[in-house]
Design an enzyme around this catalytic site. Sequence first.
Site, PDB file in Angstrom:
ATOM      1  N   GLU A  94       0.927  -1.159  -0.135  1.00 49.90           N
ATOM      2  CA  GLU A  94      -0.070  -0.132  -0.004  1.00 49.90           C
ATOM      3  C   GLU A  94       1.069   1.251  -0.148  1.00 49.90           C
ATOM      4  O   GLU A  94       1.793   1.302   0.671  1.00 49.90           O
ATOM      5  CB  GLU A  94      -0.879   0.016   1.227  1.00 49.90           C
ATOM      6  CG  GLU A  94      -2.076   0.757   1.070  1.00 49.90           C
ATOM      7  CD  GLU A  94      -1.462   2.239   1.712  1.00 49.90           C
ATOM      8  OE1 GLU A  94      -2.321   3.438   1.335  1.00 49.90           O
ATOM      9  OE2 GLU A  94      -0.744   2.370   2.494  1.00 49.90           O
ATOM     10  N   ASP A 117      -6.144   7.246  -7.561  1.00 48.47           N
ATOM     11  CA  ASP A 117      -7.400   7.172  -7.282  1.00 48.47           C
ATOM     12  C   ASP A 117      -7.925   8.634  -6.492  1.00 48.47           C
ATOM     13  O   ASP A 117      -7.158   8.987  -5.629  1.00 48.47           O
ATOM     14  CB  ASP A 117      -7.404   5.981  -6.206  1.00 48.47           C
ATOM     15  CG  ASP A 117      -9.149   5.702  -6.014  1.00 48.47           C
ATOM     16  OD1 ASP A 117      -9.799   6.782  -6.227  1.00 48.47           O
ATOM     17  OD2 ASP A 117      -9.275   4.806  -5.528  1.00 48.47           O
ATOM     18  N   LYS A 121     -15.800  10.788  -3.620  1.00 46.67           N
ATOM     19  CA  LYS A 121     -16.784  11.211  -2.909  1.00 46.67           C
ATOM     20  C   LYS A 121     -16.592  12.082  -1.600  1.00 46.67           C
ATOM     21  O   LYS A 121     -15.400  11.930  -1.147  1.00 46.67           O
ATOM     22  CB  LYS A 121     -17.505   9.891  -2.119  1.00 46.67           C
ATOM     23  CG  LYS A 121     -18.199   8.794  -3.107  1.00 46.67           C
ATOM     24  CD  LYS A 121     -18.607   7.558  -2.534  1.00 46.67           C
ATOM     25  CE  LYS A 121     -19.178   6.554  -3.638  1.00 46.67           C
ATOM     26  NZ  LYS A 121     -19.669   5.505  -3.028  1.00 46.67           N
ATOM     27  N   ASP A 154      -6.143  13.726 -13.782  1.00 44.72           N
ATOM     28  CA  ASP A 154      -7.039  14.390 -14.599  1.00 44.72           C
ATOM     29  C   ASP A 154      -8.364  15.078 -13.507  1.00 44.72           C
ATOM     30  O   ASP A 154      -9.181  15.741 -14.001  1.00 44.72           O
ATOM     31  CB  ASP A 154      -7.761  13.477 -15.469  1.00 44.72           C
ATOM     32  CG  ASP A 154      -8.556  12.376 -14.742  1.00 44.72           C
ATOM     33  OD1 ASP A 154      -8.310  12.003 -13.530  1.00 44.72           O
ATOM     34  OD2 ASP A 154      -9.699  12.177 -15.373  1.00 44.72           O
TER      35      ASP A 154
END
Length: 211
Positions: A94, A117, A121, A154
């Site tokens: 990780e 990532d 949310k 992005d």
Amino acid sequence: MAEPPFIGTPCPVPALFTPPDHFRELTHAEIFPDTTRPLEVDLGCGDGTFLTGMAAHHPERDFLGVERMLGRVIKTGRKIERQHLPNARIMRLESAYTVGWLLPTASVSRLHLLCPDPWPKKGHVTRRLVNQDEFLDGLHRILTTGGEFLLKTDDQPYFEDALASFATRAHQFTRLDWPADVFFYPTTDFEHDWLNMGRTIHRARWQKKER
């Protein structure tokens, strides 16, 4: 298809790097034996396109990929071995833990975080690496003086979070310009897909300050 600019002899070390101990700081020599060579880290290296592209183009540097997903680790390892790149290795772990606790102090000349990532949310914003003190403190620890952190995404909110986080650490990092085509930089698999979709890729580059 053209051959990459560097195809060496078969890898003298396995492509997959497994830390001898996951609960202590590694030494540089445990990752690559020649500690005089610059070490670069590709954090969340996906299918290894960027990692192997950089290793092929820069045989004078060493490259460690870090990836959590097993399928991607296997795919990247096969690419490294197929291209006979003795200066590239892949580790399954990780990202925040790797940077915060495992990588050696003052060992990394460049750390690349490409298309991470975005955790879009609202309740997940704190999971973004650039919002975590563990990651930012670790980044400052592992970079050499003058070492660089390079980010591409992005996702506009993620990019803005990164700018805000590093603005609070102006005593540790200086933002550098990143003009187009200033140096060799392969396109990742995610970046290639997003460019084809017409998305804008934001990029920023910071350098660790001298004490």
